[in-house]
Enzyme design. Structure first.
Site, PDB file in Angstrom:
ATOM      1  N   TYR A  41     -13.150 -14.057 -15.479  1.00  0.00           N
ATOM      2  CA  TYR A  41     -14.572 -14.195 -15.516  1.00  0.00           C
ATOM      3  C   TYR A  41     -14.288 -13.718 -17.143  1.00  0.00           C
ATOM      4  O   TYR A  41     -15.412 -14.499 -17.568  1.00  0.00           O
ATOM      5  CB  TYR A  41     -14.836 -13.288 -14.787  1.00  0.00           C
ATOM      6  CG  TYR A  41     -16.458 -13.064 -14.266  1.00  0.00           C
ATOM      7  CD1 TYR A  41     -17.337 -14.121 -13.466  1.00  0.00           C
ATOM      8  CD2 TYR A  41     -17.304 -12.527 -14.554  1.00  0.00           C
ATOM      9  CE1 TYR A  41     -18.437 -14.537 -13.354  1.00  0.00           C
ATOM     10  CE2 TYR A  41     -18.844 -12.251 -14.679  1.00  0.00           C
ATOM     11  CZ  TYR A  41     -19.547 -13.269 -13.741  1.00  0.00           C
ATOM     12  OH  TYR A  41     -20.503 -13.478 -14.048  1.00  0.00           O
ATOM     13  N   LYS A  48     -16.270 -16.355 -19.451  1.00  0.00           N
ATOM     14  CA  LYS A  48     -17.629 -16.515 -19.810  1.00  0.00           C
ATOM     15  C   LYS A  48     -17.479 -15.742 -21.578  1.00  0.00           C
ATOM     16  O   LYS A  48     -18.642 -16.736 -22.256  1.00  0.00           O
ATOM     17  CB  LYS A  48     -18.020 -15.492 -18.766  1.00  0.00           C
ATOM     18  CG  LYS A  48     -18.706 -15.454 -17.471  1.00  0.00           C
ATOM     19  CD  LYS A  48     -19.601 -16.289 -17.786  1.00  0.00           C
ATOM     20  CE  LYS A  48     -20.076 -16.880 -15.690  1.00  0.00           C
ATOM     21  NZ  LYS A  48     -21.111 -17.604 -15.727  1.00  0.00           N
ATOM     22  N   ARG A  64     -20.435  -7.205  -3.353  1.00  0.00           N
ATOM     23  CA  ARG A  64     -21.110  -7.030  -4.974  1.00  0.00           C
ATOM     24  C   ARG A  64     -22.022  -5.698  -4.016  1.00  0.00           C
ATOM     25  O   ARG A  64     -21.581  -5.194  -3.139  1.00  0.00           O
ATOM     26  CB  ARG A  64     -22.058  -7.375  -5.925  1.00  0.00           C
ATOM     27  CG  ARG A  64     -21.586  -8.519  -5.974  1.00  0.00           C
ATOM     28  CD  ARG A  64     -21.977  -9.268  -7.360  1.00  0.00           C
ATOM     29  NE  ARG A  64     -22.883 -10.841  -6.119  1.00  0.00           N
ATOM     30  CZ  ARG A  64     -23.031 -11.692  -6.920  1.00  0.00           C
ATOM     31  NH1 ARG A  64     -24.089 -12.119  -8.523  1.00  0.00           N
ATOM     32  NH2 ARG A  64     -24.006 -12.547  -6.813  1.00  0.00           N
ATOM     33  N   GLN A  85     -19.580   5.861 -12.111  1.00  0.00           N
ATOM     34  CA  GLN A  85     -19.605   4.904 -13.383  1.00  0.00           C
ATOM     35  C   GLN A  85     -21.017   4.232 -12.668  1.00  0.00           C
ATOM     36  O   GLN A  85     -21.878   4.461 -12.035  1.00  0.00           O
ATOM     37  CB  GLN A  85     -18.685   3.960 -12.659  1.00  0.00           C
ATOM     38  CG  GLN A  85     -19.072   2.896 -11.315  1.00  0.00           C
ATOM     39  CD  GLN A  85     -18.407   3.576 -10.152  1.00  0.00           C
ATOM     40  OE1 GLN A  85     -17.840   4.548 -10.376  1.00  0.00           O
ATOM     41  NE2 GLN A  85     -17.666   3.014  -9.365  1.00  0.00           N
ATOM     42  N   GLN A 144     -19.781   2.687 -17.748  1.00  0.00           N
ATOM     43  CA  GLN A 144     -20.831   2.243 -17.480  1.00  0.00           C
ATOM     44  C   GLN A 144     -21.658   0.883 -18.036  1.00  0.00           C
ATOM     45  O   GLN A 144     -20.578   0.152 -18.954  1.00  0.00           O
ATOM     46  CB  GLN A 144     -21.852   3.637 -18.659  1.00  0.00           C
ATOM     47  CG  GLN A 144     -20.940   3.888 -20.516  1.00  0.00           C
ATOM     48  CD  GLN A 144     -21.174   4.970 -20.928  1.00  0.00           C
ATOM     49  OE1 GLN A 144     -21.230   4.509 -22.557  1.00  0.00           O
ATOM     50  NE2 GLN A 144     -21.787   5.438 -20.231  1.00  0.00           N
TER      51      GLN A 144
HETATM   52  P1  NAD Z   1     -23.562 -17.592  -6.797  1.00  0.00           P
HETATM   53  O1  NAD Z   1     -21.659 -16.843  -6.389  1.00  0.00           O
HETATM   54  O2  NAD Z   1     -24.624 -17.286  -6.282  1.00  0.00           O
HETATM   55  O3  NAD Z   1     -24.028 -18.624  -7.497  1.00  0.00           O
HETATM   56  C1  NAD Z   1     -22.746 -19.449  -7.802  1.00  0.00           C
HETATM   57  C2  NAD Z   1     -23.433 -20.804  -7.403  1.00  0.00           C
HETATM   58  O4  NAD Z   1     -21.601 -21.608  -8.355  1.00  0.00           O
HETATM   59  C3  NAD Z   1     -22.926 -21.287  -5.862  1.00  0.00           C
HETATM   60  O5  NAD Z   1     -24.167 -21.947  -5.869  1.00  0.00           O
HETATM   61  C4  NAD Z   1     -21.035 -21.693  -6.369  1.00  0.00           C
HETATM   62  O6  NAD Z   1     -21.378 -22.650  -4.592  1.00  0.00           O
HETATM   63  C5  NAD Z   1     -21.848 -22.781  -7.499  1.00  0.00           C
HETATM   64  N1  NAD Z   1     -20.552 -23.298  -7.995  1.00  0.00           N
HETATM   65  C6  NAD Z   1     -19.738 -21.829  -8.390  1.00  0.00           C
HETATM   66  N2  NAD Z   1     -17.603 -23.353  -8.599  1.00  0.00           N
HETATM   67  C7  NAD Z   1     -18.591 -24.518  -9.062  1.00  0.00           C
HETATM   68  C8  NAD Z   1     -18.083 -25.864  -9.749  1.00  0.00           C
HETATM   69  N3  NAD Z   1     -16.701 -25.529 -10.272  1.00  0.00           N
HETATM   70  N4  NAD Z   1     -18.698 -26.228  -9.735  1.00  0.00           N
HETATM   71  C9  NAD Z   1     -19.962 -26.257  -9.067  1.00  0.00           C
HETATM   72  N5  NAD Z   1     -20.623 -25.260  -8.799  1.00  0.00           N
HETATM   73  C10 NAD Z   1     -19.762 -24.130  -8.863  1.00  0.00           C
HETATM   74  O7  NAD Z   1     -23.534 -16.170  -8.082  1.00  0.00           O
HETATM   75  P2  NAD Z   1     -24.961 -16.167  -8.745  1.00  0.00           P
HETATM   76  O8  NAD Z   1     -25.165 -14.300  -8.733  1.00  0.00           O
HETATM   77  O9  NAD Z   1     -26.173 -16.460  -8.372  1.00  0.00           O
HETATM   78  O10 NAD Z   1     -24.621 -15.907 -10.437  1.00  0.00           O
HETATM   79  C11 NAD Z   1     -25.229 -17.369 -10.971  1.00  0.00           C
HETATM   80  C12 NAD Z   1     -24.675 -17.439 -12.191  1.00  0.00           C
HETATM   81  O11 NAD Z   1     -25.153 -15.928 -12.485  1.00  0.00           O
HETATM   82  C13 NAD Z   1     -23.333 -17.169 -12.561  1.00  0.00           C
HETATM   83  O12 NAD Z   1     -22.865 -18.259 -13.473  1.00  0.00           O
HETATM   84  C14 NAD Z   1     -22.886 -15.969 -12.888  1.00  0.00           C
HETATM   85  O13 NAD Z   1     -21.859 -15.903 -13.626  1.00  0.00           O
HETATM   86  C15 NAD Z   1     -24.447 -15.695 -13.639  1.00  0.00           C
HETATM   87  N6  NAD Z   1     -24.509 -13.543 -13.767  1.00  0.00           N
HETATM   88  C16 NAD Z   1     -24.671 -13.309 -12.633  1.00  0.00           C
HETATM   89  C17 NAD Z   1     -24.924 -11.700 -12.429  1.00  0.00           C
HETATM   90  C18 NAD Z   1     -25.563 -11.396 -10.833  1.00  0.00           C
HETATM   91  O14 NAD Z   1     -25.618 -10.339 -10.943  1.00  0.00           O
HETATM   92  N7  NAD Z   1     -25.907 -12.025 -10.101  1.00  0.00           N
HETATM   93  C19 NAD Z   1     -24.782 -11.188 -13.381  1.00  0.00           C
HETATM   94  C20 NAD Z   1     -24.241 -12.174 -14.600  1.00  0.00           C
HETATM   95  C21 NAD Z   1     -24.156 -12.945 -14.464  1.00  0.00           C
HETATM   96  N1  UDP Z   2     -18.781  -0.896  -5.615  1.00  0.00           N
HETATM   97  C1  UDP Z   2     -18.061   0.050  -5.038  1.00  0.00           C
HETATM   98  N2  UDP Z   2     -18.372   0.647  -3.678  1.00  0.00           N
HETATM   99  C2  UDP Z   2     -19.028  -0.948  -3.207  1.00  0.00           C
HETATM  100  C3  UDP Z   2     -18.542  -2.245  -3.952  1.00  0.00           C
HETATM  101  C4  UDP Z   2     -18.581  -2.126  -5.720  1.00  0.00           C
HETATM  102  O1  UDP Z   2     -18.981   1.410  -5.337  1.00  0.00           O
HETATM  103  O2  UDP Z   2     -18.268  -1.417  -2.131  1.00  0.00           O
HETATM  104  C5  UDP Z   2     -19.050  -0.266  -7.483  1.00  0.00           C
HETATM  105  C6  UDP Z   2     -17.920  -1.203  -8.433  1.00  0.00           C
HETATM  106  O3  UDP Z   2     -16.624  -0.661  -8.353  1.00  0.00           O
HETATM  107  C7  UDP Z   2     -18.306  -1.473  -9.668  1.00  0.00           C
HETATM  108  C8  UDP Z   2     -19.756  -1.149  -9.128  1.00  0.00           C
HETATM  109  O4  UDP Z   2     -20.158  -0.873  -7.768  1.00  0.00           O
HETATM  110  O5  UDP Z   2     -18.028  -0.132 -10.080  1.00  0.00           O
HETATM  111  C9  UDP Z   2     -20.439  -2.947  -9.466  1.00  0.00           C
HETATM  112  O6  UDP Z   2     -19.919  -3.346  -8.493  1.00  0.00           O
HETATM  113  P1  UDP Z   2     -20.024  -4.505  -8.135  1.00  0.00           P
HETATM  114  O7  UDP Z   2     -18.992  -5.762  -7.640  1.00  0.00           O
HETATM  115  O8  UDP Z   2     -21.164  -5.185  -7.210  1.00  0.00           O
HETATM  116  O9  UDP Z   2     -20.507  -5.830  -9.828  1.00  0.00           O
HETATM  117  P2  UDP Z   2     -19.534  -5.228 -11.315  1.00  0.00           P
HETATM  118  O10 UDP Z   2     -20.776  -5.163 -11.975  1.00  0.00           O
HETATM  119  O11 UDP Z   2     -18.350  -4.446 -11.145  1.00  0.00           O
HETATM  120  O12 UDP Z   2     -19.585  -6.531 -11.605  1.00  0.00           O
END
Ligand code: NAD
Ligand code: UDP
Length: 322
Positions: free
Chosen positions: A148, A152, A189, A212, A279
């Site tokens: 990942y 990215k 998550r 953390q 962090q």
């Molecule tokens: P999510 O898993 O709910 O959504 C991702 C979507 O992409 C899903 O609907 C999945 O089916 C689709 N997908 C995956 N692989 C695919 C492919 N090969 N072709 C077409 N569709 C595909 O996750 P999210 O939280 O909505 O995240 C959306 C975007 O934001 C992602 O790119 C993620 O990396 C980025 N992002 C999210 C967070 C967060 O905290 N939610 C943080 C950082 C970055």
């Molecule tokens: N975490 C936790 N308990 C859970 C799931 C996650 O303590 O049941 C912790 C995980 O180890 C991390 C933070 O919560 O330190 C955030 O995790 P998440 O998977 O939501 O996202 P990340 O920021 O690590 O991608």
């Protein structure tokens, strides 16, 4: 001046963030083409949009080329939860890298502006705190999170190379942990885990010692930031952190969820996953200056809304929120 209505492609549009973005784009009058392979997303997230005259849903995997006609592209397709993206790491890298190449190729052909949903994971386990965009990160290239993080990072490289080489009009949002309604209850998550555990009266699982930190942004704020970045004129060809700078330990988060739900769940400790960052907190000065954007929803308020959503989605009685 009134903004011209646009045809907008949202990849990953049936996911958590993508479905909220589709809602907001339709609400302001755009045509939305939602492309998703339903790996982690679901038709349920966009079910309410299926009859909408300006909404179209297409099943497609972005690792394959896509031929459509649009004015703007939001590239969100990629699993985001560590449990999901580690489930098939090779597919995760393909989605991040081949997906970026395909969508950038499309943007180049169409002369369309394209926004990449990048991530705070490009900073890895940061040694600079809070993280400004200039920080280059501390990322393990061969660990379980690397598919990942490095996927990215490579996608960001591609965005800037297509910009320099082909003048593609790019936007790169570095998204920090975001939460809210339509998170998948089983995505592993921390916020979805803690809330579902609390509502079911199950033990709340803290990984490591719970010291953390993370910074949690409510989904409405996040979508605001993404749309402002896409719409920004002038030189917005720089990565921009989008997140909430309020920083909490995971233990503080657990205690807040316990208080808000009034659950009798106990806190239990589990091993810390490999390479779990210690962090994380965004420096959002650039977003404030460039976009005039800052998050508005405090954690407690956002959690109340999210708890209400999960209670309904799981068919459980909503707690009288305290
Ligand atoms: P999510 O898993 O709910 O959504 C991702 C979507 O992409 C899903 O609907 C999945 O089916 C689709 N997908 C995956 N692989 C695919 C492919 N090969 N072709 C077409 N569709 C595909 O996750 P999210 O939280 O909505 O995240 C959306 C975007 O934001 C992602 O790119 C993620 O990396 C980025 N992002 C999210 C967070 C967060 O905290 N939610 C943080 C950082 C970055
Ligand atoms: N975490 C936790 N308990 C859970 C799931 C996650 O303590 O049941 C912790 C995980 O180890 C991390 C933070 O919560 O330190 C955030 O995790 P998440 O998977 O939501 O996202 P990340 O920021 O690590 O991608």
């Amino acid at each position: 001046m009134k903004r011209a209505h646009k045809r907008v492609l949202v990849t990953g549009g049936a996911g958590f963030l993508g479905s909220h973005l589709c809602d907001r784009l339709l609400a302001r009058g755009d045509d939305v083409l939602c492309v998703d392979n339903f790996f982690t997303g679901s038709r349920d997230n966009v079910l309410h949009l299926l009859g909408h005259p300006r909404f179209e849903l297409m099943r497609h995997d972005v690792t394959f080329p896509l031929f459509v006609e649009v004015d703007e592209i939001y590239n969100l397709a990629c699993p985001a939860s560590p449990v999901h993206y580690q489930n098939n790491p090779v597919q995760t890298i393909k989605t991040a890298v081949h997906g970026a190449i395909n969508m950038l190729g499309l943007a180049k052909r169409l002369n369309a502006r394209i926004l990449q949903a990048s991530t705070s994971e490009v900073y890895g386990d940061p040694t600079v705190h809070p993280q400004p965009e200039e920080y280059r990160g501390n990322v393990n290239p061969i660990g379980p999170r690397s598919c990942y993080d490095e996927g990215k990072r490579c996608a960001e490289t591609l965005f800037f190379d297509y910009h320099r080489q082909n003048q593609v009009d790019i936007r790169v949002a570095r998204i920090f942990n975001t939460y809210g309604p339509r998170m998948h209850p089983n995505d592993g998550r921390v916020i979805s885990n803690f809330i579902t555990q609390a509502l079911r009266g199950e033990p709340i699982t803290l990984f490591g010692d719970g010291q953390q930190t993370r910074s949690f942004c409510y989904v409405d704020d996040l979508i605001d930031g993404l749309m402002k970045l896409m719409d920004a004129e002038g030189d917005a060809h720089v990565p921009v952190n989008i997140g909430n700078p309020g920083e909490f330990t995971i233990r503080e988060l657990a205690e807040l969820v316990v208080r808000l739900t009034g659950t009798g769940s106990e806190l239990v400790y589990r091993p810390l996953p490999t390479d779990d960052p210690m962090q994380r907190c965004p420096d959002i000065a650039r977003a404030q200056k460039l976009l005039g954007w800052a998050p508005q929803v405090p954690l407690e308020q956002g959690l109340r809304r999210t708890i209400g959503y999960f209670a309904e989605a799981l068919g459980l009685e909503a707690p009288a929120l305290t």
